[in-house]
Scaffold this motif. Sequence first.
Motif, PDB file in Angstrom:
ATOM      1  N   ASP A  53       0.829  -1.206   0.000  1.00 27.55           N
ATOM      2  CA  ASP A  53       0.000   0.000   0.000  1.00 27.55           C
ATOM      3  C   ASP A  53       0.866   1.260   0.000  1.00 27.55           C
ATOM      4  O   ASP A  53       0.573   2.226  -0.705  1.00 27.55           O
ATOM      5  CB  ASP A  53      -0.924   0.011   1.215  1.00 27.55           C
ATOM      6  N   LEU A  54       1.922   1.260   0.816  1.00 30.51           N
ATOM      7  CA  LEU A  54       2.804   2.421   0.878  1.00 30.51           C
ATOM      8  C   LEU A  54       3.497   2.638  -0.458  1.00 30.51           C
ATOM      9  O   LEU A  54       3.559   3.760  -0.967  1.00 30.51           O
ATOM     10  CB  LEU A  54       3.841   2.243   1.989  1.00 30.51           C
ATOM     11  N   GLN A  55       4.001   1.566  -1.024  1.00 31.52           N
ATOM     12  CA  GLN A  55       4.670   1.689  -2.315  1.00 31.52           C
ATOM     13  C   GLN A  55       3.700   2.181  -3.382  1.00 31.52           C
ATOM     14  O   GLN A  55       4.045   3.051  -4.194  1.00 31.52           O
ATOM     15  CB  GLN A  55       5.263   0.346  -2.740  1.00 31.52           C
ATOM     16  N   ASN A  56       2.494   1.657  -3.374  1.00 28.95           N
ATOM     17  CA  ASN A  56       1.496   2.091  -4.347  1.00 28.95           C
ATOM     18  C   ASN A  56       1.140   3.566  -4.172  1.00 28.95           C
ATOM     19  O   ASN A  56       0.858   4.268  -5.148  1.00 28.95           O
ATOM     20  CB  ASN A  56       0.232   1.229  -4.236  1.00 28.95           C
ATOM     21  N   GLN A  57       1.151   4.031  -2.921  1.00 26.19           N
ATOM     22  CA  GLN A  57       0.864   5.443  -2.673  1.00 26.19           C
ATOM     23  C   GLN A  57       1.983   6.318  -3.237  1.00 26.19           C
ATOM     24  O   GLN A  57       1.719   7.373  -3.817  1.00 26.19           O
ATOM     25  CB  GLN A  57       0.693   5.704  -1.174  1.00 26.19           C
ATOM     26  N   TYR A  58       3.240   5.871  -3.058  1.00 28.95           N
ATOM     27  CA  TYR A  58       4.368   6.588  -3.658  1.00 28.95           C
ATOM     28  C   TYR A  58       4.165   6.693  -5.166  1.00 28.95           C
ATOM     29  O   TYR A  58       4.294   7.771  -5.765  1.00 28.95           O
ATOM     30  CB  TYR A  58       5.680   5.845  -3.388  1.00 28.95           C
ATOM     31  N   LEU A  59       3.875   5.555  -5.778  1.00 26.38           N
ATOM     32  CA  LEU A  59       3.716   5.520  -7.232  1.00 26.38           C
ATOM     33  C   LEU A  59       2.576   6.422  -7.690  1.00 26.38           C
ATOM     34  O   LEU A  59       2.681   7.117  -8.714  1.00 26.38           O
ATOM     35  CB  LEU A  59       3.472   4.078  -7.693  1.00 26.38           C
ATOM     36  N   LYS A  60       1.485   6.425  -6.927  1.00 31.01           N
ATOM     37  CA  LYS A  60       0.325   7.247  -7.280  1.00 31.01           C
ATOM     38  C   LYS A  60       0.668   8.729  -7.214  1.00 31.01           C
ATOM     39  O   LYS A  60       0.326   9.503  -8.119  1.00 31.01           O
ATOM     40  CB  LYS A  60      -0.836   6.930  -6.332  1.00 31.01           C
ATOM     41  N   VAL A  61       1.340   9.124  -6.133  1.00 32.89           N
ATOM     42  CA  VAL A  61       1.699  10.538  -5.962  1.00 32.89           C
ATOM     43  C   VAL A  61       2.642  10.986  -7.072  1.00 32.89           C
ATOM     44  O   VAL A  61       2.461  12.055  -7.678  1.00 32.89           O
ATOM     45  CB  VAL A  61       2.334  10.777  -4.581  1.00 32.89           C
ATOM     46  N   ILE A  62       3.653  10.179  -7.349  1.00 31.42           N
ATOM     47  CA  ILE A  62       4.624  10.543  -8.388  1.00 31.42           C
ATOM     48  C   ILE A  62       3.944  10.653  -9.749  1.00 31.42           C
ATOM     49  O   ILE A  62       4.190  11.598 -10.513  1.00 31.42           O
ATOM     50  CB  ILE A  62       5.771   9.516  -8.423  1.00 31.42           C
ATOM     51  N   GLY A 207      19.738  22.390  -8.851  1.00 35.65           N
ATOM     52  CA  GLY A 207      18.748  22.108  -9.881  1.00 35.65           C
ATOM     53  C   GLY A 207      17.374  21.828  -9.308  1.00 35.65           C
ATOM     54  O   GLY A 207      16.365  21.914 -10.008  1.00 35.65           O
ATOM     55  N   ASN A 208      17.305  21.482  -8.004  1.00 41.46           N
ATOM     56  CA  ASN A 208      16.011  21.257  -7.346  1.00 41.46           C
ATOM     57  C   ASN A 208      15.270  22.559  -7.051  1.00 41.46           C
ATOM     58  O   ASN A 208      14.060  22.555  -6.832  1.00 41.46           O
ATOM     59  CB  ASN A 208      16.190  20.514  -6.027  1.00 41.46           C
ATOM     60  N   SER A 209      16.004  23.672  -7.022  1.00 42.49           N
ATOM     61  CA  SER A 209      15.385  24.950  -6.687  1.00 42.49           C
ATOM     62  C   SER A 209      14.171  25.225  -7.547  1.00 42.49           C
ATOM     63  O   SER A 209      14.209  25.096  -8.777  1.00 42.49           O
ATOM     64  CB  SER A 209      16.384  26.086  -6.885  1.00 42.49           C
ATOM     65  N   GLY A 210      13.070  25.622  -6.907  1.00 35.73           N
ATOM     66  CA  GLY A 210      11.863  25.970  -7.617  1.00 35.73           C
ATOM     67  C   GLY A 210      10.939  24.799  -7.879  1.00 35.73           C
ATOM     68  O   GLY A 210       9.840  24.982  -8.398  1.00 35.73           O
ATOM     69  N   GLY A 211      11.372  23.589  -7.526  1.00 35.46           N
ATOM     70  CA  GLY A 211      10.557  22.400  -7.749  1.00 35.46           C
ATOM     71  C   GLY A 211       9.487  22.229  -6.690  1.00 35.46           C
ATOM     72  O   GLY A 211       9.011  23.197  -6.106  1.00 35.46           O
ATOM     73  N   ALA A 212       9.150  20.982  -6.406  1.00 37.73           N
ATOM     74  CA  ALA A 212       8.028  20.710  -5.506  1.00 37.73           C
ATOM     75  C   ALA A 212       8.440  19.801  -4.364  1.00 37.73           C
ATOM     76  O   ALA A 212       9.110  18.785  -4.574  1.00 37.73           O
ATOM     77  CB  ALA A 212       6.876  20.063  -6.279  1.00 37.73           C
ATOM     78  N   LEU A 213       8.051  20.173  -3.146  1.00 35.88           N
ATOM     79  CA  LEU A 213       8.113  19.293  -1.993  1.00 35.88           C
ATOM     80  C   LEU A 213       6.680  18.858  -1.736  1.00 35.88           C
ATOM     81  O   LEU A 213       5.807  19.685  -1.476  1.00 35.88           O
ATOM     82  CB  LEU A 213       8.694  20.005  -0.769  1.00 35.88           C
ATOM     83  N   VAL A 214       6.433  17.549  -1.819  1.00 32.57           N
ATOM     84  CA  VAL A 214       5.072  17.026  -1.908  1.00 32.57           C
ATOM     85  C   VAL A 214       4.785  16.054  -0.777  1.00 32.57           C
ATOM     86  O   VAL A 214       5.668  15.283  -0.370  1.00 32.57           O
ATOM     87  CB  VAL A 214       4.881  16.306  -3.265  1.00 32.57           C
ATOM     88  N   ASP A 215       3.546  16.084  -0.248  1.00 33.81           N
ATOM     89  CA  ASP A 215       3.157  15.104   0.760  1.00 33.81           C
ATOM     90  C   ASP A 215       2.537  13.883   0.074  1.00 33.81           C
ATOM     91  O   ASP A 215       2.388  13.847  -1.152  1.00 33.81           O
ATOM     92  CB  ASP A 215       2.215  15.716   1.803  1.00 33.81           C
ATOM     93  N   LEU A 216       2.175  12.880   0.857  1.00 31.27           N
ATOM     94  CA  LEU A 216       1.653  11.643   0.279  1.00 31.27           C
ATOM     95  C   LEU A 216       0.197  11.748  -0.153  1.00 31.27           C
ATOM     96  O   LEU A 216      -0.378  10.777  -0.647  1.00 31.27           O
ATOM     97  CB  LEU A 216       1.832  10.469   1.253  1.00 31.27           C
ATOM     98  N   ASP A 217      -0.402  12.927   0.010  1.00 36.62           N
ATOM     99  CA  ASP A 217      -1.715  13.188  -0.559  1.00 36.62           C
ATOM    100  C   ASP A 217      -1.589  13.863  -1.922  1.00 36.62           C
ATOM    101  O   ASP A 217      -2.594  14.247  -2.528  1.00 36.62           O
ATOM    102  CB  ASP A 217      -2.560  14.061   0.377  1.00 36.62           C
ATOM    103  N   GLY A 218      -0.346  14.052  -2.375  1.00 33.60           N
ATOM    104  CA  GLY A 218      -0.114  14.652  -3.675  1.00 33.60           C
ATOM    105  C   GLY A 218      -0.214  16.159  -3.706  1.00 33.60           C
ATOM    106  O   GLY A 218      -0.384  16.756  -4.769  1.00 33.60           O
ATOM    107  N   ARG A 219      -0.078  16.796  -2.550  1.00 38.71           N
ATOM    108  CA  ARG A 219      -0.159  18.245  -2.481  1.00 38.71           C
ATOM    109  C   ARG A 219       1.226  18.848  -2.275  1.00 38.71           C
ATOM    110  O   ARG A 219       2.033  18.332  -1.495  1.00 38.71           O
ATOM    111  CB  ARG A 219      -1.081  18.676  -1.338  1.00 38.71           C
ATOM    112  N   VAL A 220       1.483  19.954  -2.954  1.00 35.57           N
ATOM    113  CA  VAL A 220       2.747  20.663  -2.788  1.00 35.57           C
ATOM    114  C   VAL A 220       2.705  21.406  -1.456  1.00 35.57           C
ATOM    115  O   VAL A 220       1.833  22.244  -1.235  1.00 35.57           O
ATOM    116  CB  VAL A 220       2.974  21.661  -3.944  1.00 35.57           C
ATOM    117  N   ILE A 221       3.628  21.076  -0.562  1.00 34.29           N
ATOM    118  CA  ILE A 221       3.669  21.744   0.738  1.00 34.29           C
ATOM    119  C   ILE A 221       4.794  22.767   0.813  1.00 34.29           C
ATOM    120  O   ILE A 221       4.905  23.507   1.788  1.00 34.29           O
ATOM    121  CB  ILE A 221       3.801  20.729   1.894  1.00 34.29           C
ATOM    122  N   GLY A 222       5.634  22.815  -0.228  1.00 36.82           N
ATOM    123  CA  GLY A 222       6.706  23.794  -0.230  1.00 36.82           C
ATOM    124  C   GLY A 222       7.465  23.783  -1.548  1.00 36.82           C
ATOM    125  O   GLY A 222       7.351  22.849  -2.348  1.00 36.82           O
TER     126      GLY A 222
END
Length: 357
Positions: A53-62, A207-222
């Motif tokens: 389930d955890l792995q599937n959640q990772y895959l879903k969010v990505i 190179g990560n600057s300006g990208g997305a920090l995302v939670d496991l609900d698929g929302r950008v938190i930073g």
Amino acid sequence: MDVSRTRRTLRTTAALGSCCLALVSGCSVPGGGSAEDGSTTAQQAAVPVSVTDLQNQYLKVIKNVLPSVVQIEASRDLGSGVVYDGSGRIVTNAHVVGNEKTFRVTTANSEEPLTASLVYSYPEQDLAVIRLDKVPDGLKPASFGDTQKVQVGQITLAMGSPLGLSSSVTEGIVSATGRTVTENPEGGGTGATIANMVQTSAAINPGNSGGALVDLDGRVIGIPTLAASDPDLGGSAAPGIGFAIPASMVKTIADQIVKQGRVTDSGRAALGVTARTVVDENYQPAGVAVVSVQPGGAADRAGIRTGDIITKVGDDHITTITSLAVSLASDRPGQRTTVTYSREGVRRTVGVTLGGQ
């Protein structure tokens, strides 16, 4: 600890490596035997399901979020960005765009880079918005989360183009919230002092600057912006210490840029002075001398004048311009505080209602 920007100079050669993620399923009874009541068998059956389930959640969010993360290329530098709306606006760091006005953007659905133009850059909060000249089919805006709900220990994924490797993902947790961090302008940052940043252990690389920090609900938190460096190690990166501008601030700034074309209210407190650091007889920073006072501003209303030396704001001791910026970063316009200063050798403390900037 110094903090430097995380954009990447294109002329730098990327060092490539590989990594793997091991998921630990837990323990079982030695020999695989079952308890008399059958509970062990049930527990063993449940563990792989939870891992899956955890792995599937990772895959879903990505799968859902990565198409909203783009690569931004200026004339000499490269960074990342997040699709903000369906009109082709992209939010990123001000230090990614620098002084450039036009950019090449690679989206998840574009085989060739697209062109984009600067809408507005706000270095004071290290945020900027650019806009695609032509919006491609299938452009997907990201969903932004609620900063107030971000918790320490929460799993996060950082998405961007570290070292020019587009659509890369790293994993970690929220290490802390509410950090106030000042960028190192010598490292290429804007020199901004940013409050309420999210600290994460997810790898934040150039190179990560300006990208997305995302939670496991698929929302950008930073928006990943800074990586810590250790001056005792020659300024090399301190692994697992990265910082992201909180989603609430990103939305506050980006919404104003989208609606008004500029930032009219940063939500940041200000004294309404220009100032410089002064040193004592031992050449150590000893306060901030007021160079000019904004008419009608917070300092002016409190009776602070040109030439006064500020040494304290509230309970914070002020020795440099940076310490003054840090002290004010977590305050809000309209908030009451005290300012201690010296004038012609006489120490005074006055109440101040902070203004905005």
